[in-house]
Enzyme design. Sequence first.
Site, mmCIF file in Angstrom:
data_model
loop_
_atom_site.group_PDB
_atom_site.id
_atom_site.type_symbol
_atom_site.label_atom_id
_atom_site.label_comp_id
_atom_site.label_asym_id
_atom_site.label_seq_id
_atom_site.Cartn_x
_atom_site.Cartn_y
_atom_site.Cartn_z
ATOM 1 N N LYS A 130 1.008 -1.285 -0.148
ATOM 2 C CA LYS A 130 0.132 0.054 0.037
ATOM 3 C C LYS A 130 0.780 1.245 -0.139
ATOM 4 O O LYS A 130 1.610 1.368 0.921
ATOM 5 C CB LYS A 130 -0.948 0.031 1.290
ATOM 6 C CG LYS A 130 -2.021 -1.047 1.216
ATOM 7 C CD LYS A 130 -3.455 -0.591 0.337
ATOM 8 C CE LYS A 130 -4.481 -1.644 0.441
ATOM 9 N NZ LYS A 130 -5.475 -1.065 -0.308
ATOM 10 N N ASP A 170 -0.570 -0.214 -4.705
ATOM 11 C CA ASP A 170 -1.784 0.114 -4.480
ATOM 12 C C ASP A 170 -1.968 1.669 -4.025
ATOM 13 O O ASP A 170 -1.744 1.938 -2.749
ATOM 14 C CB ASP A 170 -2.981 -0.639 -3.856
ATOM 15 C CG ASP A 170 -4.333 -0.159 -3.960
ATOM 16 O OD1 ASP A 170 -4.678 0.716 -4.573
ATOM 17 O OD2 ASP A 170 -5.092 -0.735 -3.183
ATOM 18 N N GLU A 190 -1.793 0.418 -8.731
ATOM 19 C CA GLU A 190 -3.321 0.602 -8.817
ATOM 20 C C GLU A 190 -3.465 2.088 -8.589
ATOM 21 O O GLU A 190 -3.255 2.708 -7.615
ATOM 22 C CB GLU A 190 -4.047 -0.296 -7.832
ATOM 23 C CG GLU A 190 -4.001 -1.600 -7.910
ATOM 24 C CD GLU A 190 -4.438 -2.370 -6.902
ATOM 25 O OE1 GLU A 190 -5.789 -1.942 -6.430
ATOM 26 O OE2 GLU A 190 -4.034 -3.392 -6.312
ATOM 27 N N ASP A 217 -8.938 -0.053 -10.776
ATOM 28 C CA ASP A 217 -9.558 -0.888 -9.591
ATOM 29 C C ASP A 217 -10.945 0.100 -9.480
ATOM 30 O O ASP A 217 -11.973 -0.410 -9.903
ATOM 31 C CB ASP A 217 -8.658 -0.551 -8.452
ATOM 32 C CG ASP A 217 -9.170 -1.432 -6.990
ATOM 33 O OD1 ASP A 217 -10.648 -1.577 -7.457
ATOM 34 O OD2 ASP A 217 -8.700 -1.153 -5.982
ATOM 35 N N LYS A 262 -12.818 -6.501 -7.373
ATOM 36 C CA LYS A 262 -13.023 -6.752 -5.865
ATOM 37 C C LYS A 262 -14.571 -7.126 -5.838
ATOM 38 O O LYS A 262 -15.764 -6.325 -6.103
ATOM 39 C CB LYS A 262 -13.104 -5.484 -4.978
ATOM 40 C CG LYS A 262 -11.588 -5.157 -5.065
ATOM 41 C CD LYS A 262 -11.516 -3.872 -3.813
ATOM 42 C CE LYS A 262 -9.993 -3.851 -3.365
ATOM 43 N NZ LYS A 262 -9.029 -3.302 -4.384
#
Length: 320
Positions: A133, A161, A190, A213, A235
């Site tokens: 992250k 991400d 992402e 995303d 997701k």
Amino acid sequence: MRSAQVYRWQIPMDAGVVLRDRRLKTRDGLYVCLREGEREGWGEISPLPGFSQETWEDAQSVLLAWVNNWLAGDCELPQMPSVAFGVSCALAELAETLPQAANYRAAPLCNGDPDDLILKLADMPGEKVAKVKVGLYEAVRDGMVVNLLLEAIPDLHLRLDANRAWTPLKGQQFAKYVNLDYRHRIAFLEEPCKTRDDSRAFARETGIAIAWDESLREPDFAFVAEEGVRAVVIKPTLTGSLDKVREQVQAAHALGLTAVISSSIESSLGLTQLARIAAWLTPDTIPGLDTLDLMQAQQVRRWPGSLLPLVDVDALEQLL
């Protein structure tokens, strides 16, 4: 003869889980169990705070109404994404159309200390893939951490991400600290910037591939091949029914894009289903499911190898 149960649950989270500047103290959700004759199917409905449009209270109302309709013979799926996903999983298990084979190889997630990730990866067999992250700290720090990991582990490929955290300037500050020779080992980043156009520009200017995303859930999004775009991250809890998930995977694959099935911090029950979906729809791609350790317990179904205590269904609050 049809019957159904609905359960409400709440799992305490580890102290350090922050979503969109908001600390997540508990993970709240619902399970539905559908039975027909000797067969049964389970589904998880757990909207993700800060990401799902619906709350779990909204989802509960829609789910209970749908279950009553299903018991009366109506099978039309609800539109609300988290409910559509959970219900479609339960129906697929009931119909035995969700394969049992699962991909439990999760790309390990690094939220903080890079040394922890290096230790995890040392024992990882085969292809070394991890997720980091970025965008939670200063962009310069993120760049230095990513560079350190790529330097320390020569066969590592990183998925990053940013959750649209960066301005174009911050994106450039990040890239400045990542060695040009290592950038090809960033599998994708992402949604680096707040807008899709800024993210496209980031990819062009840095040579770092990006992935969509959040964009997948915007009404003007279309699946097209674009320079610098390498992947889509799907997701299912935020997407909708299994059919919609499969359509998105097929659209990505038709363009030569990597499709990654990714967690919305589901419970162990939901994660094991996502592992099955990943093995079924994206068999050659390691899914992004390394979120169970953010919780303090498993529920109903175990994730293989997890040492977290298991909460049995009898301990959950039954609504129906």
